[in-house]
Write an enzyme that holds these catalytic residues in place. Structure first.
Site, PDB file in Angstrom:
ATOM      1  N   LYS A  15       0.840  -1.218   0.000  1.00  0.00           N
ATOM      2  CA  LYS A  15       0.000   0.000   0.000  1.00  0.00           C
ATOM      3  C   LYS A  15       0.871   1.263   0.000  1.00  0.00           C
ATOM      4  CE  LYS A  15      -2.073  -1.065   3.900  1.00  0.00           C
ATOM      5  NZ  LYS A  15      -1.358  -2.296   4.251  1.00  0.00           N
ATOM      6  N   ARG A  90     -10.010   1.217   8.815  1.00  0.00           N
ATOM      7  CA  ARG A  90      -9.431  -0.065   9.212  1.00  0.00           C
ATOM      8  C   ARG A  90     -10.353  -0.857  10.129  1.00  0.00           C
ATOM      9  NH1 ARG A  90      -3.534   0.577   8.726  1.00  0.00           N
ATOM     10  NH2 ARG A  90      -2.567  -1.354   9.370  1.00  0.00           N
ATOM     11  N   ARG A 129      11.931  -5.409   4.979  1.00  0.00           N
ATOM     12  CA  ARG A 129      11.681  -3.966   4.765  1.00  0.00           C
ATOM     13  C   ARG A 129      12.590  -3.076   5.620  1.00  0.00           C
ATOM     14  NH1 ARG A 129       5.713  -1.833   5.331  1.00  0.00           N
ATOM     15  NH2 ARG A 129       5.910  -2.859   7.355  1.00  0.00           N
ATOM     16  N   ARG A 170      -0.633  -8.590  13.747  1.00  0.00           N
ATOM     17  CA  ARG A 170      -1.168  -7.647  12.745  1.00  0.00           C
ATOM     18  C   ARG A 170      -2.061  -8.379  11.746  1.00  0.00           C
ATOM     19  NH1 ARG A 170       4.303  -5.186  10.721  1.00  0.00           N
ATOM     20  NH2 ARG A 170       3.094  -3.946   9.269  1.00  0.00           N
TER      21      ARG A 170
END
Ligand code: AP5
Length: 215
Positions: A15, A90, A129, A170
């Site tokens: 995203k 969300r 990442r 998550r």
């Protein structure tokens, strides 16, 4: 009247990567609640410090912490700019709050771009990442955290929630609290599914095509 799109998907689906391209190349205003909360946490504001603990453990921050911030940004744009919402809404409560905050503005939700990626790929991406603390660039190659950012020379770091334990929480939170939103927008015919396991430019090309339908 500006366009308003939501980019939707699990942690690591791309995203942020795609939003930066949409913002740079198509001149959308990129509103990322995750980036806003991390910024608040970095400057040590009360909101940021409260958010940091929840974020690092893979939990969501309370709805009222983000609803007001997003509404204020959208109202401030006054319909003059196209908007891409990343990481918001969300929860169902946030989706209802977004509807309420769009009332009386120049915006409607035009499209929900739903990025799909398998869990095994998400895991690999999250664990590789690095992000730049200066310009926010996102890197997916296993570069060393000691190397400077290839774009601005800033410091690269690993996010506090990019570890196996937080990722598992998550993903669970995503399935239980965030995924139901897709049905809400599907019922309105707004969801477009994007295969996000392809190379970044190919995904961006699909997204650009979808956004161009809403001039
Ligand atoms: P947020 O910052 O929104 O994180 P997220 O949704 O978990 O998503 P990520 O940022 O982890 O992933 P991404 O999809 O942006 O992927 P990226 O482009 O970086 O939220 C963080 C936390 O803040 C939440 O857990 C919560 O606590 C809080 N929060 C935020 N919003 C909230 C809200 N509305 N309500 C309550 N709490 C909220 O890519 C990932 C990696 O993959 C990168 O390394 C990238 O280089 C690589 N990559 C990307 N695309 C590709 C590709 N096509 N091929 C190969 N590699 C790729």
């Amino acid at each position: 009247m500006g366009r308003l799109a939501i980019i939707f998907g699990p942690p690591g689906s791309g995203k942020g990567t795609q939003s930066r391209l949409v913002s740079d190349s198509l001149d959308f205003c990129h509103l990322s609640t995750g980036d806003m909360l991390r910024e608040a946490s970095n400057i040590g504001s009360d909101l940021g410090l409260k958010a940091r603990e929840l974020m690092d453990s893979g939990n969501l921050v309370p709805d009222d912490m983000v609803n007001g911030i997003v509404a204020a940004h959208i109202h401030g744009l006054d319909g003059k700019k196209d908007v891409l919402l990343d990481g918001y809404p969300r929860t169902m409560e946030q989706a209802y709050a977004l509807d309420r905050s769009l009332m009386g503005t120049q915006y409607n939700v035009n499209v929900v771009l739903s990025l799909t990626v398998r869990d095994s790929v998400l895991k690999e991406r999250i664990l590789n990442r690095k992000v730049c603390t200066s310009c926010g660039s996102i890197f997916g190659v296993p570069v060393s955290v000691l190397e400077p950012c290839g774009n601005c020379g800033g410091k690269l770091v690993v996010r506090g929630d990019d570890n196996l334990e937080a990722l598992s929480d998550r993903l669970q939170v995503y399935r239980e609290r965030t995924l139901p939103i897709l049905n809400f927008y599907s019922d309105r015919g707004l969801v477009v599914v994007i295969d996000a396991e392809r190379p970044v430019p190919e995904i961006f090309s699909s997204i650009s095509k979808e956004l161009s339908k809403f001039y």
